[in-house]
Design a protein around this motif. Structure first.
Motif, PDB file in Angstrom:
ATOM      1  N   GLY A 228      70.764  77.196  12.995  1.00 59.97           N
ATOM      2  CA  GLY A 228      71.395  78.491  13.155  1.00 59.97           C
ATOM      3  C   GLY A 228      71.331  79.007  14.582  1.00 59.97           C
ATOM      4  O   GLY A 228      71.388  80.208  14.827  1.00 59.97           O
ATOM      5  N   LYS A 229      71.222  78.094  15.544  1.00 62.44           N
ATOM      6  CA  LYS A 229      71.132  78.472  16.956  1.00 62.44           C
ATOM      7  C   LYS A 229      72.226  77.757  17.750  1.00 62.44           C
ATOM      8  O   LYS A 229      71.956  76.937  18.612  1.00 62.44           O
ATOM      9  CB  LYS A 229      69.767  78.101  17.521  1.00 62.44           C
ATOM     10  N   VAL A 230      73.451  78.066  17.418  1.00 63.84           N
ATOM     11  CA  VAL A 230      74.575  77.467  18.133  1.00 63.84           C
ATOM     12  C   VAL A 230      74.772  78.216  19.438  1.00 63.84           C
ATOM     13  O   VAL A 230      75.145  79.390  19.447  1.00 63.84           O
ATOM     14  CB  VAL A 230      75.863  77.521  17.279  1.00 63.84           C
ATOM     15  N   ARG A 231      74.489  77.529  20.551  1.00 61.69           N
ATOM     16  CA  ARG A 231      74.549  78.186  21.856  1.00 61.69           C
ATOM     17  C   ARG A 231      75.940  78.061  22.468  1.00 61.69           C
ATOM     18  O   ARG A 231      76.712  77.164  22.127  1.00 61.69           O
ATOM     19  CB  ARG A 231      73.516  77.559  22.794  1.00 61.69           C
ATOM     20  N   SER A 232      76.229  78.946  23.400  1.00 61.19           N
ATOM     21  CA  SER A 232      77.520  78.928  24.087  1.00 61.19           C
ATOM     22  C   SER A 232      77.577  77.746  25.048  1.00 61.19           C
ATOM     23  O   SER A 232      76.552  77.171  25.427  1.00 61.19           O
ATOM     24  CB  SER A 232      77.718  80.228  24.865  1.00 61.19           C
ATOM     25  N   ALA A 233      78.802  77.383  25.440  1.00 65.59           N
ATOM     26  CA  ALA A 233      78.982  76.288  26.390  1.00 65.59           C
ATOM     27  C   ALA A 233      78.303  76.595  27.718  1.00 65.59           C
ATOM     28  O   ALA A 233      77.716  75.714  28.346  1.00 65.59           O
ATOM     29  CB  ALA A 233      80.471  76.026  26.595  1.00 65.59           C
ATOM     30  N   GLY A 234      78.363  77.863  28.138  1.00 62.01           N
ATOM     31  CA  GLY A 234      77.734  78.250  29.396  1.00 62.01           C
ATOM     32  C   GLY A 234      76.223  78.082  29.355  1.00 62.01           C
ATOM     33  O   GLY A 234      75.611  77.620  30.323  1.00 62.01           O
ATOM     34  N   GLU A 235      75.618  78.433  28.232  1.00 61.10           N
ATOM     35  CA  GLU A 235      74.173  78.303  28.110  1.00 61.10           C
ATOM     36  C   GLU A 235      73.762  76.835  28.100  1.00 61.10           C
ATOM     37  O   GLU A 235      72.764  76.449  28.716  1.00 61.10           O
ATOM     38  CB  GLU A 235      73.701  78.982  26.822  1.00 61.10           C
ATOM     39  N   LYS A 236      74.531  76.012  27.404  1.00 60.43           N
ATOM     40  CA  LYS A 236      74.226  74.579  27.388  1.00 60.43           C
ATOM     41  C   LYS A 236      74.336  73.977  28.784  1.00 60.43           C
ATOM     42  O   LYS A 236      73.524  73.134  29.179  1.00 60.43           O
ATOM     43  CB  LYS A 236      75.179  73.849  26.435  1.00 60.43           C
ATOM     44  N   THR A 237      75.344  74.412  29.536  1.00 66.43           N
ATOM     45  CA  THR A 237      75.518  73.899  30.898  1.00 66.43           C
ATOM     46  C   THR A 237      74.353  74.324  31.783  1.00 66.43           C
ATOM     47  O   THR A 237      73.872  73.544  32.616  1.00 66.43           O
ATOM     48  CB  THR A 237      76.849  74.392  31.481  1.00 66.43           C
ATOM     49  N   ARG A 238      73.884  75.555  31.594  1.00 75.25           N
ATOM     50  CA  ARG A 238      72.737  76.030  32.383  1.00 75.25           C
ATOM     51  C   ARG A 238      71.497  75.201  32.071  1.00 75.25           C
ATOM     52  O   ARG A 238      70.771  74.777  32.976  1.00 75.25           O
ATOM     53  CB  ARG A 238      72.465  77.504  32.070  1.00 75.25           C
ATOM     54  N   VAL A 239      71.269  74.951  30.790  1.00 72.52           N
ATOM     55  CA  VAL A 239      70.110  74.137  30.392  1.00 72.52           C
ATOM     56  C   VAL A 239      70.255  72.716  30.942  1.00 72.52           C
ATOM     57  O   VAL A 239      69.280  72.136  31.445  1.00 72.52           O
ATOM     58  CB  VAL A 239      69.983  74.112  28.854  1.00 72.52           C
ATOM     59  N   PHE A 240      71.468  72.182  30.879  1.00 69.13           N
ATOM     60  CA  PHE A 240      71.692  70.830  31.389  1.00 69.13           C
ATOM     61  C   PHE A 240      71.343  70.740  32.865  1.00 69.13           C
ATOM     62  O   PHE A 240      70.676  69.793  33.305  1.00 69.13           O
ATOM     63  CB  PHE A 240      73.151  70.429  31.176  1.00 69.13           C
TER      64      PHE A 240
END
Length: 511
Positions: A228-240
């Protein structure tokens, strides 16, 4: 008693004794797994067709643009120089967004640029297109290797690595056949080779578009949905971005080692292939058709060697297999350069390429197992292409040395003695020195035989850079997972065991 670094070339028995029979593993593959492997193989085959279009056309390009061999080979150098840029761009895109669409876009870009190269009328325009082409080509290997290998069971990855890498030899073989039969038969001449290569790349892009995404990325999305923690594309890119920086900080020494290893391998490959048709024509006096046939024979040896080496590496280890096949290269150098007859030279080409591409057949799985697991498209691809960049001048080095080192040979057409570049001696010295370097650096490096890299976090999850258990786990612990895989062959994203910062640091220093 042999020194430890030699004894350590062979994986411990425990890492192999619980492995399932290869035929059992292959029989259990799904059609999706087969399709993913074959789509990666086809993409890498296209890369070779596209690249060797220039090597096979050097003599034609000299006539078209009025340039000497050294100048024409500048286009090969530029392509190799810019490949590292493409590897970085498309590797990051693949580790961040998935394997499928970055590879599709990559192949379409390659096809467009190859098509355009067949229409140019000036040498500067040809150079510019080949430089841009290097960017497109640079991404193919890393994406192809990750697509092909990460969805297969561990027991099948050795032979799959050999088959995958020999897509390169198959591509060279296809390009040589096109050059032998189609180019002389059509008015377009050498341009037909480039246009045909572009068509095959478009076809490969279509095939990859029809094949499903890698199971690793599909399961990562499913895990997110379940939590239940579907993150935004921007957040995933930041983590990457954060995890990529952490990976470089932790594994910088491993990165340097991988680049040096791939520089040696690329010098070995390009030094024995890029100028080979020109060598047979200029130094041995053969006609273009005979030179092409010898190239085809050499690539048959390459295919045989790569598949055999990939299979052997699953049993005797990655590094020991590489060392054995590079020794084969060294043994057959005299047969490569000394004879004057077509039959003997073709035999030399066959056995040298058995060794060269046999060693190369282990590289996709060796780099994948060596890599920080979350970055197994970026890390191998960039290391491979920076090594390519370092070796970019291979053809020019040989061409320049050939201009300085001369030989007198019989011109088979005129019956007169002729002063020509002594590419035979140049290539013998060049390949021998590179082979020695590759043996040494392979022995000194790490090996994580049987690594379950598919079980780790994807690069867009927190902690992915520290999830590098495969690079610290001993061979004994690898065996502990083999039996579990029998009951659960499906891919699993769970970490098999924790990795401390100290262990991760030690793994990066292992080289």
């Amino acid at each position: 008693m042999a020194p430890y670094f030699l004894r350590n070339l062979v994986p411990r028995k425990e890492s192999r004794e619980n492995a399932r029979p290869l035929l059992t593993v292959l029989a259990g593959l799904t059609w999706v797994q087969w399709a993913q492997f074959l789509s990666g193989w086809l993409a890498w085959t296209c890369d070779a067709i596209d690249f060797f279009s220039v090597s096979l056309s050097v003599v034609h390009l000299q006539k078209e643009f009025g340039k000497d061999t050294h100048t024409i080979t500048t286009s090969i150098t530029l392509t190799l120089l810019f490949r590292s840029v493409g590897a970085l761009i498309f590797g990051i895109a693949s580790d961040r967004f998935g394997r499928k669409w970055p590879l599709v876009i990559n192949l379409i870009l390659v096809a467009i640029l190859e098509l355009a190269a067949g229409f140019v009328s000036t040498f500067p325009a040809f150079l510019a297109l080949r430089a841009l082409f290097g960017i497109g080509m640079g991404g193919v290997w890393g994406l192809s290797a990750s697509t092909a290998l990460e969805n297969l069971p561990v027991e099948a990855r050795g032979i799959a690595s050999g088959f995958l890498q020999e897509g390169y030899a198959v591509g060279y073989l296809l390009a040589a056949c096109i050059n032998l039969k189609l180019v002389p038969a059509v008015d377009a001449g050498w341009r037909a080779l480039f246009w045909t290569a572009a068509g095959i790349s478009f076809f490969a892009a279509g095939v990859r578009a029809l094949v499903p995404e890698s199971e690793v990325f599909l399961k990562a999305k499913e895990e997110e949905r379940k939590r239940g923690k579907v993150r935004s594309a921007g957040e995933k890119t930041r983590v990457f971005g954060k995890e990529l920086a952490e990976m470089l900080k932790r594994h910088w020494l491993l990165c340097i080692y991988a680049v040096l290893l791939m520089a040696g391998f690329n010098f070995l490959s390009h030094g024995s292939q890029d100028l080979y048709p020109t060598y047979l024509q200029r130094s041995k006096g053969f006609q273009p058709g005979d030179a092409t046939i010898a190239t085809i024979i050499g690539n048959c040896g390459a295919i045989s060697g790569g598949i055999l080496a990939g299979y052997l590496s699953q049993h005797i280890g990655r590094r020991l297999t590489i060392v054995i096949f590079v020794c084969i290269v060294a043994v057959f150098i005299p047969l490569w350069i000394l004879p004057t007859s077509f039959g003997a030279l073709s035999a030399g080409a066959f056995f040298v390429q058995v060794g060269v591409q046999g060693a190369w057949g282990v590289i996709p799985i060796q780099l994948a197992e060596m890599s920080p697991p979350a970055f197994r498209a970026t890390f191998p691809g960039v290391a491979y292409q920076i090594g390519n960049m370092i070796s970019a001048a291979s053809a020019q080095i040989e061409a320049t040395a050939g201009n300085s080192l001369r030989a007198t040979v019989l011109n088979r057409e005129t019956g007169q003695m002729e002063d020509v570049p002594d590419y035979a001696t140049v290539q013998g010295i060049f390949i021998g020195c590179v082979a020695a370097f590759v043996i040494v650096i392979t022995i000194l490096g790490p090996e994580h035989h049987g690594s379950h890299f598919e079980k780790h976090k994807p690069a867009f999850e927190e902690g992915a850079a520290r999830d590098d258990e495969s690079s610290t786990r001993s061979s004994e612990s690898v065996a502990g997972n083999a039996m579990a895989d029998r009951q659960s062959p499906d891919l699993d994203l769970k970490r098999v065991g924790p990795t401390s910062p100290v262990e991760a640091s030690a793994s990066s220093e292992k080289v």
